[in-house]
Design a protein around this motif. Structure first.
Motif, PDB file in Angstrom:
ATOM      1  N   SER A  75       0.830  -1.201   0.000  1.00 48.28           N
ATOM      2  CA  SER A  75       0.000   0.000   0.000  1.00 48.28           C
ATOM      3  C   SER A  75       0.869   1.257   0.000  1.00 48.28           C
ATOM      4  O   SER A  75       2.053   1.211   0.332  1.00 48.28           O
ATOM      5  CB  SER A  75      -0.937   0.009   1.213  1.00 48.28           C
ATOM      6  N   ALA A  76       0.234   2.354  -0.363  1.00 46.94           N
ATOM      7  CA  ALA A  76       0.908   3.657  -0.348  1.00 46.94           C
ATOM      8  C   ALA A  76      -0.096   4.720   0.055  1.00 46.94           C
ATOM      9  O   ALA A  76      -1.288   4.626  -0.255  1.00 46.94           O
ATOM     10  CB  ALA A  76       1.490   3.966  -1.719  1.00 46.94           C
ATOM     11  N   LYS A  77       0.417   5.712   0.751  1.00 46.90           N
ATOM     12  CA  LYS A  77      -0.432   6.799   1.227  1.00 46.90           C
ATOM     13  C   LYS A  77       0.330   8.111   1.114  1.00 46.90           C
ATOM     14  O   LYS A  77       1.499   8.188   1.484  1.00 46.90           O
ATOM     15  CB  LYS A  77      -0.822   6.534   2.684  1.00 46.90           C
ATOM     16  N   PHE A  78      -0.322   9.135   0.581  1.00 44.17           N
ATOM     17  CA  PHE A  78       0.297  10.451   0.537  1.00 44.17           C
ATOM     18  C   PHE A  78       0.536  10.924   1.961  1.00 44.17           C
ATOM     19  O   PHE A  78      -0.313  10.747   2.831  1.00 44.17           O
ATOM     20  CB  PHE A  78      -0.602  11.470  -0.168  1.00 44.17           C
ATOM     21  N   ASP A  79       1.680  11.517   2.215  1.00 38.19           N
ATOM     22  CA  ASP A  79       1.942  12.128   3.515  1.00 38.19           C
ATOM     23  C   ASP A  79       1.273  13.495   3.472  1.00 38.19           C
ATOM     24  O   ASP A  79       1.806  14.453   2.909  1.00 38.19           O
ATOM     25  CB  ASP A  79       3.443  12.253   3.764  1.00 38.19           C
ATOM     26  N   THR A  80       0.078  13.572   4.047  1.00 36.74           N
ATOM     27  CA  THR A  80      -0.706  14.809   3.978  1.00 36.74           C
ATOM     28  C   THR A  80      -0.165  15.910   4.880  1.00 36.74           C
ATOM     29  O   THR A  80      -0.591  17.054   4.777  1.00 36.74           O
ATOM     30  CB  THR A  80      -2.188  14.534   4.301  1.00 36.74           C
ATOM     31  N   SER A  81       0.811  15.575   5.747  1.00 37.70           N
ATOM     32  CA  SER A  81       1.443  16.624   6.552  1.00 37.70           C
ATOM     33  C   SER A  81       2.447  17.417   5.715  1.00 37.70           C
ATOM     34  O   SER A  81       2.891  18.484   6.117  1.00 37.70           O
ATOM     35  CB  SER A  81       2.136  16.023   7.778  1.00 37.70           C
ATOM     36  N   VAL A  82       2.806  16.878   4.550  1.00 34.94           N
ATOM     37  CA  VAL A  82       3.703  17.564   3.617  1.00 34.94           C
ATOM     38  C   VAL A  82       2.848  18.045   2.451  1.00 34.94           C
ATOM     39  O   VAL A  82       2.391  17.238   1.639  1.00 34.94           O
ATOM     40  CB  VAL A  82       4.818  16.618   3.103  1.00 34.94           C
ATOM     41  N   PRO A  83       2.584  19.342   2.356  1.00 32.82           N
ATOM     42  CA  PRO A  83       1.712  19.839   1.285  1.00 32.82           C
ATOM     43  C   PRO A  83       2.371  19.697  -0.095  1.00 32.82           C
ATOM     44  O   PRO A  83       3.594  19.636  -0.204  1.00 32.82           O
ATOM     45  CB  PRO A  83       1.521  21.319   1.640  1.00 32.82           C
ATOM     46  N   ILE A  84       1.519  19.642  -1.112  1.00 34.55           N
ATOM     47  CA  ILE A  84       2.025  19.682  -2.491  1.00 34.55           C
ATOM     48  C   ILE A  84       2.714  21.034  -2.652  1.00 34.55           C
ATOM     49  O   ILE A  84       2.164  22.077  -2.303  1.00 34.55           O
ATOM     50  CB  ILE A  84       0.862  19.567  -3.506  1.00 34.55           C
ATOM     51  N   ARG A  85       3.918  20.987  -3.180  1.00 36.24           N
ATOM     52  CA  ARG A  85       4.684  22.227  -3.321  1.00 36.24           C
ATOM     53  C   ARG A  85       4.654  22.703  -4.774  1.00 36.24           C
ATOM     54  O   ARG A  85       5.092  21.974  -5.662  1.00 36.24           O
ATOM     55  CB  ARG A  85       6.118  21.982  -2.880  1.00 36.24           C
ATOM     56  N   PRO A  86       4.148  23.916  -5.017  1.00 36.50           N
ATOM     57  CA  PRO A  86       4.172  24.441  -6.383  1.00 36.50           C
ATOM     58  C   PRO A  86       5.613  24.518  -6.889  1.00 36.50           C
ATOM     59  O   PRO A  86       6.528  24.875  -6.147  1.00 36.50           O
ATOM     60  CB  PRO A  86       3.571  25.843  -6.249  1.00 36.50           C
ATOM     61  N   TYR A  87       5.790  24.171  -8.151  1.00 35.65           N
ATOM     62  CA  TYR A  87       7.119  24.158  -8.761  1.00 35.65           C
ATOM     63  C   TYR A  87       7.378  25.500  -9.441  1.00 35.65           C
ATOM     64  O   TYR A  87       6.587  25.945 -10.271  1.00 35.65           O
ATOM     65  CB  TYR A  87       7.210  23.019  -9.786  1.00 35.65           C
ATOM     66  N   SER A  88       8.505  26.134  -9.099  1.00 37.93           N
ATOM     67  CA  SER A  88       8.880  27.403  -9.727  1.00 37.93           C
ATOM     68  C   SER A  88      10.363  27.476 -10.050  1.00 37.93           C
ATOM     69  O   SER A  88      10.831  28.470 -10.596  1.00 37.93           O
ATOM     70  CB  SER A  88       8.509  28.583  -8.815  1.00 37.93           C
ATOM     71  N   ASP A  89      11.124  26.447  -9.713  1.00 40.14           N
ATOM     72  CA  ASP A  89      12.587  26.459  -9.835  1.00 40.14           C
ATOM     73  C   ASP A  89      13.020  25.895 -11.189  1.00 40.14           C
ATOM     74  O   ASP A  89      13.585  24.802 -11.270  1.00 40.14           O
ATOM     75  CB  ASP A  89      13.191  25.650  -8.683  1.00 40.14           C
ATOM     76  N   SER A  90      12.752  26.629 -12.253  1.00 42.52           N
ATOM     77  CA  SER A  90      12.990  26.173 -13.621  1.00 42.52           C
ATOM     78  C   SER A  90      14.393  25.596 -13.810  1.00 42.52           C
ATOM     79  O   SER A  90      15.388  26.201 -13.414  1.00 42.52           O
ATOM     80  CB  SER A  90      12.799  27.324 -14.599  1.00 42.52           C
ATOM     81  N   GLY A  91      14.431  24.393 -14.398  1.00 45.83           N
ATOM     82  CA  GLY A  91      15.701  23.749 -14.714  1.00 45.83           C
ATOM     83  C   GLY A  91      16.344  22.998 -13.568  1.00 45.83           C
ATOM     84  O   GLY A  91      17.403  22.400 -13.747  1.00 45.83           O
ATOM     85  N   ASN A  92      15.745  23.011 -12.393  1.00 50.03           N
ATOM     86  CA  ASN A  92      16.301  22.330 -11.221  1.00 50.03           C
ATOM     87  C   ASN A  92      15.279  21.368 -10.629  1.00 50.03           C
ATOM     88  O   ASN A  92      14.077  21.569 -10.772  1.00 50.03           O
ATOM     89  CB  ASN A  92      16.697  23.350 -10.145  1.00 50.03           C
ATOM     90  N   PHE A  93      15.773  20.345  -9.947  1.00 52.69           N
ATOM     91  CA  PHE A  93      14.885  19.432  -9.249  1.00 52.69           C
ATOM     92  C   PHE A  93      14.319  20.124  -8.021  1.00 52.69           C
ATOM     93  O   PHE A  93      15.037  20.834  -7.316  1.00 52.69           O
ATOM     94  CB  PHE A  93      15.617  18.162  -8.805  1.00 52.69           C
ATOM     95  N   ALA A  94      13.016  19.916  -7.770  1.00 57.32           N
ATOM     96  CA  ALA A  94      12.363  20.438  -6.573  1.00 57.32           C
ATOM     97  C   ALA A  94      11.298  19.442  -6.129  1.00 57.32           C
ATOM     98  O   ALA A  94      10.652  18.799  -6.957  1.00 57.32           O
ATOM     99  CB  ALA A  94      11.724  21.797  -6.858  1.00 57.32           C
ATOM    100  N   GLU A  95      11.134  19.334  -4.818  1.00 56.88           N
ATOM    101  CA  GLU A  95      10.173  18.385  -4.256  1.00 56.88           C
ATOM    102  C   GLU A  95       8.745  18.757  -4.633  1.00 56.88           C
ATOM    103  O   GLU A  95       8.347  19.904  -4.537  1.00 56.88           O
ATOM    104  CB  GLU A  95      10.311  18.368  -2.730  1.00 56.88           C
TER     105      GLU A  95
END
Length: 159
Positions: A75-95
Motif C-alpha cells: 500500500s501507499a499513502k500520501f503524507d498529507t502533513s507535507v503539502p504539495i509544493r508548487p514548482y517554480s525552480d525552472s531547470g532544477n529538481f524540486a520536491e
C-alpha cells in the motif's frame, strides 16, 4: 514503511507556481519491494480516494496493490502533513510530494493530466499534459509574453 519524495524538473518560460489540480490522478510506475517485480502498467493515486488495507493494521491507503508475481499486498499513502509544493525552480529538481510506502516503491512518474500555473502578471493558466513530449504552451495577454512548460525529468529518493 518507506517514505519516498518525488522531485520534478521542468523548464518554465514566463511561468511560476506549477502544480497539479486538487483532484489530480497521479500516474506512477511501481515495483514490489519483496520480489522486485515491476508492474507492467502505470498505476494511479488520487489524494481524495482511500481504500481499506487487508488485515486492518494500517487502516486505509490511497493505493492498495497485490503483486502479480509474489501475491503480497502493498500500500501507499500520501503524507498529507507535507503539502504539495508548487514548482517554480525552472531547470532544477524540486520536491513535489511525499508518499509513505509499505511493500512497494514507486520508480517513475508520468505527469499526464491537468495542472495549473501562473504567468508573470498573475494570469492563471490550466495546463493539460496528454502525451510525450510533456509540453504545454500558451500566450499571456496581460504580460504580452509566450508561456511554456516542458517536463524534463522526475526522481524518487528517500524522504
Amino acid at each position: 514503511m518507506v517514505r519516498l519524495k518525488l522531485e520534478i524538473k521542468a523548464e518554465l518560460e514566463n511561468i511560476t507556481n506549477l502544480q497539479p489540480v486538487s483532484n489530480f490522478e497521479y500516474f506512477f510506475k511501481v515495483s514490489c519491494s519483496s520480489c522486485r517485480e515491476i508492474h507492467p502498467k502505470l498505476v494511479t493515486l488520487n489524494r481524495q480516494e482511500e481504500y481499506e488495507v487487508s488485515g486492518g493494521k494500517h487502516g486505509t491507503a490511497h493505493f492498495v496493490w497485490r503483486c502479480g508475481n509474489c501475491k503480497r499486498e502493498s500500500s501507499a499513502k500520501f503524507d498529507t502533513s507535507v503539502p504539495i509544493r508548487p514548482y517554480s525552480d525552472s531547470g532544477n529538481f524540486a520536491e513535489l510530494l511525499v508518499v509513505e510506502c509499505r511493500g512497494l516503491e514507486f520508480i517513475d512518474f508520468d505527469p499526464r493530466g491537468q495542472w495549473t500555473c501562473e504567468g508573470t502578471k498573475g494570469t492563471t493558466f490550466d495546463a493539460e499534459f496528454e502525451e510525450k513530449p510533456w509540453e504545454w504552451s500558451d500566450y499571456d495577454e496581460k504580460a504580452s509574453l509566450d508561456v511554456m512548460v516542458t517536463f524534463n525529468q522526475s526522481q524518487w529518493s528517500r524522504a
